[in-house]
Scaffold this active site. Structure first.
Site, PDB file in Angstrom:
ATOM      1  N   ASP A 173      -7.199 -15.654   2.904  1.00  0.00           N
ATOM      2  CA  ASP A 173      -8.580 -16.110   3.133  1.00  0.00           C
ATOM      3  C   ASP A 173      -9.413 -15.884   1.872  1.00  0.00           C
ATOM      4  OD1 ASP A 173      -7.994 -16.658   5.840  1.00  0.00           O
ATOM      5  OD2 ASP A 173      -9.985 -15.973   6.482  1.00  0.00           O
ATOM      6  N   LYS A 188       0.871  -1.175   0.000  1.00  0.00           N
ATOM      7  CA  LYS A 188       0.000   0.000   0.000  1.00  0.00           C
ATOM      8  C   LYS A 188       0.914   1.234   0.000  1.00  0.00           C
ATOM      9  CE  LYS A 188      -4.115   1.923   0.348  1.00  0.00           C
ATOM     10  NZ  LYS A 188      -5.143   1.831  -0.711  1.00  0.00           N
TER      11      LYS A 188
HETATM   12  C1  IPM Z   1      -3.996 -17.343  10.079  1.00  0.00           C
HETATM   13  C2  IPM Z   1      -4.850 -16.942  11.233  1.00  0.00           C
HETATM   14  C3  IPM Z   1      -3.934 -16.329  12.296  1.00  0.00           C
HETATM   15  C4  IPM Z   1      -3.284 -15.119  11.677  1.00  0.00           C
HETATM   16  C5  IPM Z   1      -4.638 -15.969  13.610  1.00  0.00           C
HETATM   17  C6  IPM Z   1      -5.330 -17.166  14.217  1.00  0.00           C
HETATM   18  C7  IPM Z   1      -3.704 -15.336  14.583  1.00  0.00           C
HETATM   19  O1  IPM Z   1      -5.845 -16.082  10.844  1.00  0.00           O
HETATM   20  O2  IPM Z   1      -3.096 -18.188  10.256  1.00  0.00           O
HETATM   21  O3  IPM Z   1      -4.237 -16.832   8.979  1.00  0.00           O
HETATM   22  O4  IPM Z   1      -3.874 -14.042  11.636  1.00  0.00           O
HETATM   23  O5  IPM Z   1      -2.137 -15.240  11.236  1.00  0.00           O
HETATM   24 MG    MG Z   2      -5.957 -15.799   8.733  1.00  0.00          MG
END
Ligand code: IPM
Ligand code: MG
Length: 358
Positions: free
Chosen positions: A247, A187
């Site tokens: 994600d 960014k």
């Molecule tokens: C991931 C999870 C972790 C992160 C959490 C559980 C701390 O979301 O491994 O992506 O944010 O890294």
């Molecule tokens: Mg995560």
């Protein structure tokens, strides 16, 4: 070969998915003549309840003594009101830092058998989805100072050139082994840390003349991942952007339950975990998808133990099980006609099917 593995079952569905991954590892050991010994490590909410600490020093020590670490998942609503420095997730962050695993590799690859589970239009999926997110894992805002004073809260995002350079090199090396396209995501129109990130990327690209480097702002990248994912080969990005984008990327492949990850640092000792969370809502019901964890175990064999054939055997077994139509709930097709060609199994059922193929 003999290898020692620290096993962290964790919270929620962690114990059930790990159980299936361990049966698969045992099958591999038997088939290929290896011995794996396992040490149980307590981390996360379960450790917090028992010891008042999500990762007691002794538990971290066990991981440091092992050849590699396999992790299920940690966290859950039960600990939502726990102060930040004691939360189960803090155990995970301390584990990553303690192991020095600064490079997190998260593949976004669509399984042909699950193409219809992708929420994207067929025309987009058909162009192919096969990229890797290389996420910086031990720096940035996750590890900067966190504080709340009165009505104001602060989190510090900081990166040094050295921290950026080492993850940048992993990004370039990963691209060299693939289609030789590296997209650096930041960014830089707003953040100083991102401007430094971009500068370092463009300094070291000279060492990788065979790789094509491009830059992309993270908001645009979030859009491009759903609009035109086939453009990506390797994405390299900082800790929090990588968390969010991975994600998103997992969803376009159908299910977050399928995605493994590896985290490595300067040694062969790695941390292997599915990218999904502990899903407390389905814990203990034998409906979780163990494939992300099983594939993480495969990555461990490949990257930490140099057991390519063994890793491939696991991946082929998973693919064969999917070919036969076996599905956990999260990957059952929404379409009734297609669903009729599939058979639903639970977590242990899926593990059993993979074992049979092996
Ligand atoms: C991931 C999870 C972790 C992160 C959490 C559980 C701390 O979301 O491994 O992506 O944010 O890294
Ligand atoms: Mg995560």
């Amino acid at each position: 070969m003999h290898k020692t593995i620290a096993v962290i079952r964790g919270d929620g569905i962690g114990p059930e998915i790990i159980r299936e991954a361990l049966s698969v590892l045992e099958k591999i050991a038997e088939k290929f003549g290896h011995t794996f010994t396992y040490t149980d490590v307590e981390m996360g909410g379960c450790a917090l309840d028992k010891y008042g600490d999500p990762l007691p020093a002794e538990e971290l020590e066990k991981c440091l003594r092992a050849d590699s670490v396999l992790l299920g998942a940690v966290g859950g609503e039960k600990w939502n009101d726990t102060p930040g420095d004691k939360r189960p997730e803090k155990g995970l962050l301390r584990l990553r830092a303690g192991l020095g695993v600064y490079s997190n590799n998260r593949p976004a690859k669509i399984w042909k058998q699950l193409a219809s589970a992708s929420p994207l239009k067929e025309a987009i999926v058909e162009r192919g989805i096969d990229f890797i997110i290389v996420r910086e894992l031990t720096g940035g805002i996750y590890f900067g100072e966190h504080k709340t004073e009165g009505d104001t809260a602060t989190d510090v995002l900081r990166y040094s050139e050295a921290e950026i350079e080492r993850i940048a090199r992993i990004g370039f090396e990963t691209a060299q082994k693939r289609r030789k396209k590296l997209c650096s995501v930041e960014k830089s129109n707003v953040l100083d840390s991102s401007r430094l990130w971009k500068k370092v990327m463009h300094k070291i690209v000279a060492d990788y003349p065979d790789v094509m480097l491009t830059d992309m702002l993270v908001d645009n990248c979030a859009m491009q991942i759903v609009k035109n994912p086939s453009q990506f080969d390797v994405i390299v990005t900082e800790n929090m952007f990588g968390d969010i984008l991975s994600d998103e990327a997992s969803q376009i492949t159908g299910s977050i339950g399928m995605i493994p990850s590896s985290s490595l640092g300067a040694t062969a000792r790695g941390l292997y975990e599915p990218i999904h969370g502990s899903a407390p809502d389905i814990a203990g019901k034998d409906i979780a998808n163990p494939i992300g964890t099983v594939l993480s175990a495969a990555m461990m064999l490949r990257f930490s133990f140099n057991m390519e054939k063994e890793a491939q055997a696991i991946e082929d077994a998973v693919s064969a099980v999917l070919d036969e139509g076996w599905r956990t709930a999260d990957i059952m097709p929404g379409d009734a006609e297609e669903a009729a060609l599939c058979r639903q199994v639970g977590c242990s059922g899926m593990g059993q099917k993979i074992l049979e193929k092996l």
